[in-house]
Design an enzyme around this catalytic site. Structure first.
Site, PDB file in Angstrom:
ATOM      1  CG  ASP A 182       9.071  -2.187   3.677  1.00  0.00           C
ATOM      2  OD1 ASP A 182       8.151  -3.014   3.810  1.00  0.00           O
ATOM      3  OD2 ASP A 182       9.812  -1.822   4.610  1.00  0.00           O
ATOM      4  NE  ARG A 183       4.880   2.647  -2.686  1.00  0.00           N
ATOM      5  CZ  ARG A 183       3.864   2.664  -3.553  1.00  0.00           C
ATOM      6  NH1 ARG A 183       4.107   2.890  -4.831  1.00  0.00           N
ATOM      7  NH2 ARG A 183       2.627   2.471  -3.151  1.00  0.00           N
TER       8      ARG A 183
END
Length: 298
Positions: free
Chosen positions: A139-140
């Site tokens: 995930d970012r």
């Protein structure tokens, strides 16, 4: 081969043991997967150590038992600078990086900052005729270790044999509250709803079965530092499973409870171990637990 990507100098070298006598250049050509010109440039650039001492002579005589250290920075990352991506290991088939928070694994929408384009730019600038192929994602706002393939064949081997190739993947997280158990396993089915929120079910809901093993490393009355070992790699798996346990990952705006001591998602992929898809060598990478995480448990 085990790589500790400590943030000191040692993590920036590959270490090779000498088995039989040979001149240094010949040894490097046989043991380092780089071109002759690149190896010579590393030598001239003071990027080779023998038993801890810098050596620049091509014909330096090696004897069995000596340790040759090859600088990864001198070798691979000429001019590579990114505040979001650190190159940990590179050969002609794949590249392992440590990504920071705030960057996507691959492009999504218009001109989003992502690791794949940072690597493609690096390959272009270092005159490598390859592209970064995504084989898994973070995930970012999750930091940590990732591997990208440099060609479609290597990417396909990873994609079709991921669960056989990757034999250990671990994360460390700061979770909210004091965890009572020392460790255990969470297993259930995960499925996305129409708003792309992943939710869990104890019975098969048509989603994917997900298994997470956990072990508490440290705790205070407010937070716990927990290691997670993934048996399956589902989307948002750790984030949903910790929320199920009423100890969500700190700083998680999607599944959390508002507890945000470090102003970031407190999830870091700190260990990645896989069998090299081409050479079949065991590759083991480990990064330190983020300093900010550790400070909460001093």
């Amino acid at each position: 081969m085990r790589y500790n990507t400590g943030h000191g100098q040692e993590g920036d070298y590959d270490h090779l043991m000498v088995r039989e006598s040979a001149p240094l250049l010949e040894f490097l050509l046989n043991n380092v997967k780089d071109s002759r010109s690149k190896i010579k440039a590393t030598l001239q650039g003071r990027g080779i150590k023998v038993n801890g001492k810098c050596v620049t002579q091509f014909d330096f005589q090696l004897t069995p038992g000596m340790k040759v250290s090859v600088s990864k920075t001198k070798r691979n990352q000429r001019g590579f600078k990114s505040r979001y991506v650190k190159i940990v290991y590179e050969d002609r088939w794949l590249i392992v990086v440590e990504k920071n928070i705030g960057i996507l694994s691959m492009a999504a929408g218009h001109s989003s900052l992502n690791v794949k384009s940072v690597l493609d730019d690096y390959f272009h600038k270092s005159r490598q005729k390859c592209r970064a192929h995504v084989v898994h994602r973070l995930d970012r706002d999750t930091s940590g270790l990732m591997v990208y393939a440099k060609d479609i064949e290597t990417e396909q081997i990873f994609e079709h044999n991921w669960h056989d190739i990757v034999y250990d993947r671990r994360y460390v997280a700061v979770v909210s509250g004091e965890m009572e158990q020392e460790g255990g396993t969470v297993a259930n089915w995960l499925k996305d709803n129409k708003a792309y929120i992943t939710y869990s079910s104890p019975v098969d809901n048509g989603g994917k079965y997900a298994v997470t093993h956990f072990h508490v490393m440290a705790r205070t009355t407010d937070h716990s530092l927990v290691e997670f070992k993934l048996e399956t790699g589902r989307k948002n798996q750790i984030r949903v499973h910790t929320a199920d346990m009423d100890h969500p990952v700190c700083g998680d705006t999607k599944y959390g409870n508002g507890d945000d001591p470090l102003h970031r998602l407190c999830l870091h992929a700190y260990m990645l171990c896989f069998t090299h898809p081409v050479t079949r060598e065991r590759m083991e990478f480990e990064t330190p637990v983020p300093t900010a995480f550790r400070r909460l448990f001093k």
